[in-house]
Write a protein that holds these residues in place. Structure first.
Motif, mmCIF file in Angstrom:
data_model
loop_
_atom_site.group_PDB
_atom_site.id
_atom_site.type_symbol
_atom_site.label_atom_id
_atom_site.label_comp_id
_atom_site.label_asym_id
_atom_site.label_seq_id
_atom_site.Cartn_x
_atom_site.Cartn_y
_atom_site.Cartn_z
ATOM 1 N N GLU A 152 0.828 -1.215 0.000
ATOM 2 C CA GLU A 152 0.000 0.000 0.000
ATOM 3 C C GLU A 152 0.855 1.255 0.000
ATOM 4 O OE1 GLU A 152 -4.453 -0.665 1.698
ATOM 5 O OE2 GLU A 152 -2.944 -0.052 3.161
ATOM 6 N N ALA A 153 1.969 1.202 0.698
ATOM 7 C CA ALA A 153 2.851 2.370 0.745
ATOM 8 C C ALA A 153 3.424 2.703 -0.630
ATOM 9 C CB ALA A 153 3.990 2.116 1.738
ATOM 10 N N ASP A 195 -7.041 -5.050 -2.692
ATOM 11 C CA ASP A 195 -7.750 -5.984 -3.571
ATOM 12 C C ASP A 195 -6.829 -6.496 -4.673
ATOM 13 O OD1 ASP A 195 -10.125 -5.888 -2.193
ATOM 14 O OD2 ASP A 195 -10.979 -4.274 -3.413
ATOM 15 N N ARG A 196 -6.066 -5.588 -5.265
ATOM 16 C CA ARG A 196 -5.170 -5.988 -6.352
ATOM 17 C C ARG A 196 -4.072 -6.927 -5.838
ATOM 18 N NH1 ARG A 196 -3.117 -1.415 -10.339
ATOM 19 N NH2 ARG A 196 -5.343 -1.583 -10.814
ATOM 20 N N PHE A 197 -3.524 -6.610 -4.672
ATOM 21 C CA PHE A 197 -2.472 -7.450 -4.126
ATOM 22 C C PHE A 197 -3.001 -8.842 -3.768
ATOM 23 C CE2 PHE A 197 -0.236 -9.030 -0.302
ATOM 24 C CZ PHE A 197 0.979 -9.333 -0.907
ATOM 25 N N PHE A 198 -4.176 -8.879 -3.121
ATOM 26 C CA PHE A 198 -4.710 -10.180 -2.718
ATOM 27 C C PHE A 198 -5.156 -11.005 -3.921
ATOM 28 C CE2 PHE A 198 -5.680 -8.124 1.577
ATOM 29 C CZ PHE A 198 -4.528 -8.660 2.153
ATOM 30 N N ASP A 199 -5.620 -10.343 -4.965
ATOM 31 C CA ASP A 199 -5.949 -11.075 -6.192
ATOM 32 C C ASP A 199 -4.704 -11.789 -6.723
ATOM 33 O OD1 ASP A 199 -7.692 -11.834 -8.369
ATOM 34 O OD2 ASP A 199 -6.642 -10.357 -9.597
ATOM 35 N N LEU A 200 -3.584 -11.104 -6.636
ATOM 36 C CA LEU A 200 -2.320 -11.701 -7.078
ATOM 37 C C LEU A 200 -1.946 -12.912 -6.230
ATOM 38 C CD1 LEU A 200 0.480 -11.799 -8.518
ATOM 39 C CD2 LEU A 200 1.257 -10.179 -6.749
ATOM 40 N N ILE A 201 -1.892 -12.732 -4.922
ATOM 41 C CA ILE A 201 -1.364 -13.828 -4.095
ATOM 42 C C ILE A 201 -2.306 -15.023 -4.040
ATOM 43 C CG2 ILE A 201 0.058 -12.259 -2.716
ATOM 44 C CD1 ILE A 201 -1.917 -12.797 -0.366
ATOM 45 N N SER A 221 -7.764 -12.728 3.997
ATOM 46 C CA SER A 221 -7.462 -11.627 3.081
ATOM 47 C C SER A 221 -8.721 -10.807 2.826
ATOM 48 C CB SER A 221 -6.894 -12.156 1.764
ATOM 49 O OG SER A 221 -7.860 -12.912 1.044
ATOM 50 N N ALA A 222 -9.887 -11.469 2.786
ATOM 51 C CA ALA A 222 -11.140 -10.732 2.594
ATOM 52 C C ALA A 222 -11.407 -9.806 3.766
ATOM 53 C CB ALA A 222 -12.294 -11.716 2.417
ATOM 54 N N ASN A 223 -11.172 -10.276 4.991
ATOM 55 C CA ASN A 223 -11.330 -9.411 6.159
ATOM 56 C C ASN A 223 -10.419 -8.193 6.067
ATOM 57 O OD1 ASN A 223 -12.935 -11.510 7.043
ATOM 58 N ND2 ASN A 223 -11.879 -11.810 8.975
ATOM 59 N N ILE A 224 -9.153 -8.437 5.695
ATOM 60 C CA ILE A 224 -8.180 -7.349 5.637
ATOM 61 C C ILE A 224 -8.510 -6.385 4.505
ATOM 62 C CG2 ILE A 224 -5.733 -6.806 5.309
ATOM 63 C CD1 ILE A 224 -5.145 -9.642 6.489
ATOM 64 N N ALA A 225 -8.904 -6.914 3.359
ATOM 65 C CA ALA A 225 -9.234 -6.064 2.214
ATOM 66 C C ALA A 225 -10.402 -5.142 2.522
ATOM 67 C CB ALA A 225 -9.537 -6.927 0.995
#
Length: 282
Positions: free
Chosen positions: A186-187, A193-199, A213-217
């Motif tokens: 994020e920094a 969302d984009r990062f979690f889609d990747l991982i 990841s859904a909770n965090i997103a």
């Protein structure tokens, strides 16, 4: 099957309801009272030990000690009864329970479960079973209703508890790993969302990463498993490591972070709120 059920919290209540809905005769006792559709409530837990099997889903070592051991419920067990403890308890206490049941001539199975209340409601828990094969087989009509799969952890009951504690430890490590990754991404302009889609689509597609990841997103930490309970389980992991004289540095890190999360006032939030604390410091 005639089943006694001890403990009707978020997990126990849906497990007992599912067993009754499947046609089993279920009697239950809870320290907080309450009522479950299709389940006969009793005032004295002693009455439950006249059943074919008893399932215990009380919160921790202390609760089970107070209800089962201090009240000497095992002395009232009918011949052939099998007792399944599905709670997450310490390895040391599991050994104590196994010994107490052996002395009372009561079959005992440690059967902690993987899954949150929504998974329990669907009867899709993962059951980690440790104990004599015959006792586990006697419980299969129960496990078939509450769980999706039974994982055989061997003849020694505490093995199942050590496995469950290890699993919960690894979940907290996954939560912290995602939180620290978000701090970095994020920094530098990459949205969650984009990062979690990747991982999720490449390196880490397991259920723990999907759920948390859904909770965090969404920055949504409505409790499914409270942070206070997560800290309890991490304490159990530290105790188990201490019994072996081993230092586990990643465990120390997540235990400290979960404690800080609770001290920040997030103890009643989902244990994934640890991620919020790491990312935002609140």
């Amino acid at each position: 099957m005639d089943i006694g059920f001890l403990g009707l919290g978020l997990m126990g209540s849906v497990m007992a309801r599912n067993l009754a809905a499947a046609g089993h005769s279920v009697r239950a006792w809870s320290r907080s009272g309450g009522a479950i559709e299709g389940v006969t409530m009793v005032d004295d837990p002693t009455a439950l030990f006249g059943a074919e099997a008893v399932v215990t889903m009380l919160s921790d070592d202390a609760a089970i000690r107070e209800v089962v051991l201090d009240r000497k419920l095992l002395e009232h067990a009918r011949p052939g009864l099998v007792h399944a403890v599905t709670s997450t308890i310490s390895v040391a206490f599991a050994r104590e329970l196994a010994q107490a049941h052996a002395e009372a001539g009561v079959a005992y199975v440690s059967s902690p479960v993987l899954g949150r209340p929504d998974v329990a409601a669907k009867g899709e828990l993962q059951i980690l079973a440790g104990g004599p094969a015959a006792a586990i087989d006697a419980l299969r009509p129960i496990f078939a209703v509450i769980g999706q799969r039974v994982w055989d952890m061997g003849d020694e009951a505490p093995a199942a508890n050590a496995t469950k504690i290890a699993c919960n430890m690894m979940i907290t490590m996954a939560i912290e790993a995602m939180a620290e990754a978000v701090v970095l991404t994020e920094a530098n302009g990459v949205g969650r969302d984009r990062f979690f889609d990747l991982i999720l689509g490449t390196l880490f597609g397991s259920r723990s990463y999907q759920v948390y990841s859904a909770n965090i997103a969404q920055d949504n930490y409505e409790p499914g498993f409270k942070a206070t309970l997560g800290l309890k389980d991490l304490r159990l992991a530290k105790e188990a490591a201490g019994e072996q004289g081993r230092a586990l540095p990643m465990l120390d890190a997540v235990h400290g972070r979960m404690r800080e999360t609770i001290e920040a006032g997030l103890g009643d939030r989902d244990w994934s709120a640890m991620a919020r604390y790491t990312i935002e410091g609140r």
